[in-house]
Design an enzyme around this catalytic site. Structure first.
Site, PDB file in Angstrom:
ATOM      1  N   GLU A   1      -0.649  -2.125   5.239  1.00 57.91           N
ATOM      2  CA  GLU A   1       0.320  -2.109   6.349  1.00 57.91           C
ATOM      3  C   GLU A   1       0.242  -0.783   7.095  1.00 57.91           C
ATOM      4  O   GLU A   1       0.442  -0.729   8.305  1.00 57.91           O
ATOM      5  CB  GLU A   1       1.747  -2.337   5.838  1.00 57.91           C
ATOM      6  CG  GLU A   1       2.761  -2.635   6.950  1.00 57.91           C
ATOM      7  CD  GLU A   1       3.167  -1.427   7.771  1.00 57.91           C
ATOM      8  OE1 GLU A   1       3.322  -1.571   9.000  1.00 57.91           O
ATOM      9  OE2 GLU A   1       3.312  -0.323   7.202  1.00 57.91           O
TER      10      GLU A   1
ATOM     11  N   ASP B   1       0.807  -1.232   0.000  1.00 57.01           N
ATOM     12  CA  ASP B   1       0.000   0.000   0.000  1.00 57.01           C
ATOM     13  C   ASP B   1       0.836   1.276   0.000  1.00 57.01           C
ATOM     14  O   ASP B   1       2.000   1.287   0.388  1.00 57.01           O
ATOM     15  CB  ASP B   1      -0.963   0.018   1.203  1.00 57.01           C
ATOM     16  CG  ASP B   1      -0.259  -0.191   2.550  1.00 57.01           C
ATOM     17  OD1 ASP B   1       0.795  -0.866   2.593  1.00 57.01           O
ATOM     18  OD2 ASP B   1      -0.764   0.320   3.563  1.00 57.01           O
TER      19      ASP B   1
END
Ligand SMILES: [Zn+2]
Ligand SMILES: [Zn+2]
Length: 425
Positions: free
Chosen positions: A165, A99
């Site tokens: 994350e 991400d």
């Protein structure tokens, strides 16, 4: 003398590379250009946590092209693939987070991100400002190289491409903990897990690591203080929650300075936000504080949390009010299994060179790889991404953050050889 020097050079070169299979080494070097292209593509097309739809499609397409058994939509947008080695054995997992962040890129790059979106009501750019684009590209490269060389594997490799994350958006679940809930560590059961984080202040070609507590457990806390409202001119007819909050903040810091055994590991309590009151001559009824606790040792973590829960209400009570403390856990302690770390260190040293693998101190940042390490032994290390000699590297999560393409090759080598060596030990 000259002969001796060149002999020593050749000898140390052979020694440094003795662990890596010659064909494997060629395959890794040959894949570098592809890894760089993938990285540029992900960098130019970043997606926020739990919204990594196109990123996941590209990852899955690549893994399927290798003939792997691929599962998609794990914890929303996660992608998982299993490679069976030619010989049976244990299962090792390799994890990359995928991400990006709501940060507007300021770098002048051919692959600069121009992506914009709305995040929590604010218009913002989107940027791979933590380097997860490199993690994704590295692991795609490792998957390809290991598939080609599965005759070297005594067991299975599970590739985990993990979303969110940086934390899912408010009100959503996601990241490592949701992947675990959805069974990512089962079928086949994972025996050990490896992960890396590229670093913008560590020179390319080097690795940093620490056994035991490496990154902190991150808690978010909220303290709600209740007093009694009154006119600002007549505090004796009320109970001032702002004064109580000040006393609580003061008291909490003594848990760190007087009660935590700081020679063991560091610990941090930070109050980051206070909300109370409306105007100068009104003593409000309530106050609210929000903050974070960072710890690196399980016992200290339990102690700090329980003492905060005791102390805040006790202080409030002493001044005639009351206080409630709530905790929410964001990450566990990123704890490198001592035995596994000791076992795998020679692999990293043989790849990077002994002098380029540095033992470092813990950091008080957090990482959700820690949740995997709560379930299975894991080892998490830091990979150099800084141009050597750069005196002013920009920190992660900032608009000028940059890591070099050249840093990724050692990442591919490390993850590849760690998997092979773990399964073959
Ligand atoms: Zn980050
Ligand atoms: Zn990161």
């Amino acid at each position: 003398m000259k002969f001796l020097i060149s002999f020593l050079c050749i000898f140390s070169f052979i020694k440094a590379n003795s662990q890596m299979d010659a064909q494997l080494q060629k395959d890794i070097e040959a894949i570098e250009d592809k890894v760089i292209d993938w990285r540029h593509d992900f960098h130019q097309n970043p997606e926020l946590s739990n919204r990594e739809f196109e990123t996941a499609k590209k990852i899955a397409k690549h893994l399927r092209s290798l003939g792997l058994d691929v599962t998609t939509e794990v914890a929303h947008t996660g992608v998982v693939a299993v490679l069976k080695g030619d010989n049976p054995g244990k299962t090792v997992a390799l994890r990359a987070d995928i991400d990006a962040l709501p940060v507007t890129e300021r770098n002048d790059l051919s692959f600069k991100s121009e992506v914009r979106t709305e995040f929590l009501g604010t218009e913002t750019g989107v940027m791979h400002a933590c380097g997860h684009d490199t993690h994704t590209a590295i692991l795609m490269g490792v998957a390809e190289v290991l598939t080609k060389n599965k005759h070297l594997l005594n067991g299975n490799v599970k590739f985990i491409f993990q979303p969110a994350e940086e934390g899912p958006p408010p009100g959503e679940k996601g990241g490592a903990s949701l992947m675990i809930t959805e069974g990512v560590l089962q079928n086949p059961d994972v025996d050990a897990i490896f992960g890396l984080h590229i670093n913008s202040a560590t020179p390319v070609g080097t690795i940093k690591y620490k056994p035991g507590g490496t990154m902190a457990a991150v808690e978010r806390f909220v303290i709600k203080v209740k007093g009694k409202g009154s006119h600002g001119s007549a505090p004796w007819s009320g109970v001032d929650p702002i004064l109580i909050s000040a006393k609580i903040i003061d008291g909490l810091q003594t848990i760190i300075s007087r009660e935590a055994e700081l020679v063991k590991e560091p610990a941090v309590i930070t109050v980051g936000k206070i909300t109370a009151g409306t105007r100068f001559n009104v003593i409000p009824e309530t106050a609210e504080m929000i903050g974070t606790v960072r710890t690196l040792d399980p016992d200290m973590r339990a102690m700090v949390i329980s003492r905060m829960k005791e102390m805040a209400p006790a202080i409030a009570k002493a001044y005639g009010g009351n206080a409630e403390v709530e905790f929410q856990n964001n990450t566990a302690i990123t704890y490198n299994d001592l035995e596994l770390t000791a076992e795998m260190l020679p692999t990293l040293k043989s790849l990077a060179g002994e002098e380029n693998v540095e033992l470092v101190k813990a950091t008080t940042g957090g990482e959700d790889f820690s949740f995997f390490q709560e379930k299975v032994p894991g080892f998490y290390f830091f990979l150099g991404g800084m141009e050597p000699g750069n005196k002013t590297p920009y920190p992660h999560h900032t608009p000028d953050f940059m890591v070099e393409d050249e840093g990724m090759l050692l990442g591919v080598k490390s993850m590849t050889q760690l998997a092979i060596d773990y399964l073959n030990k």
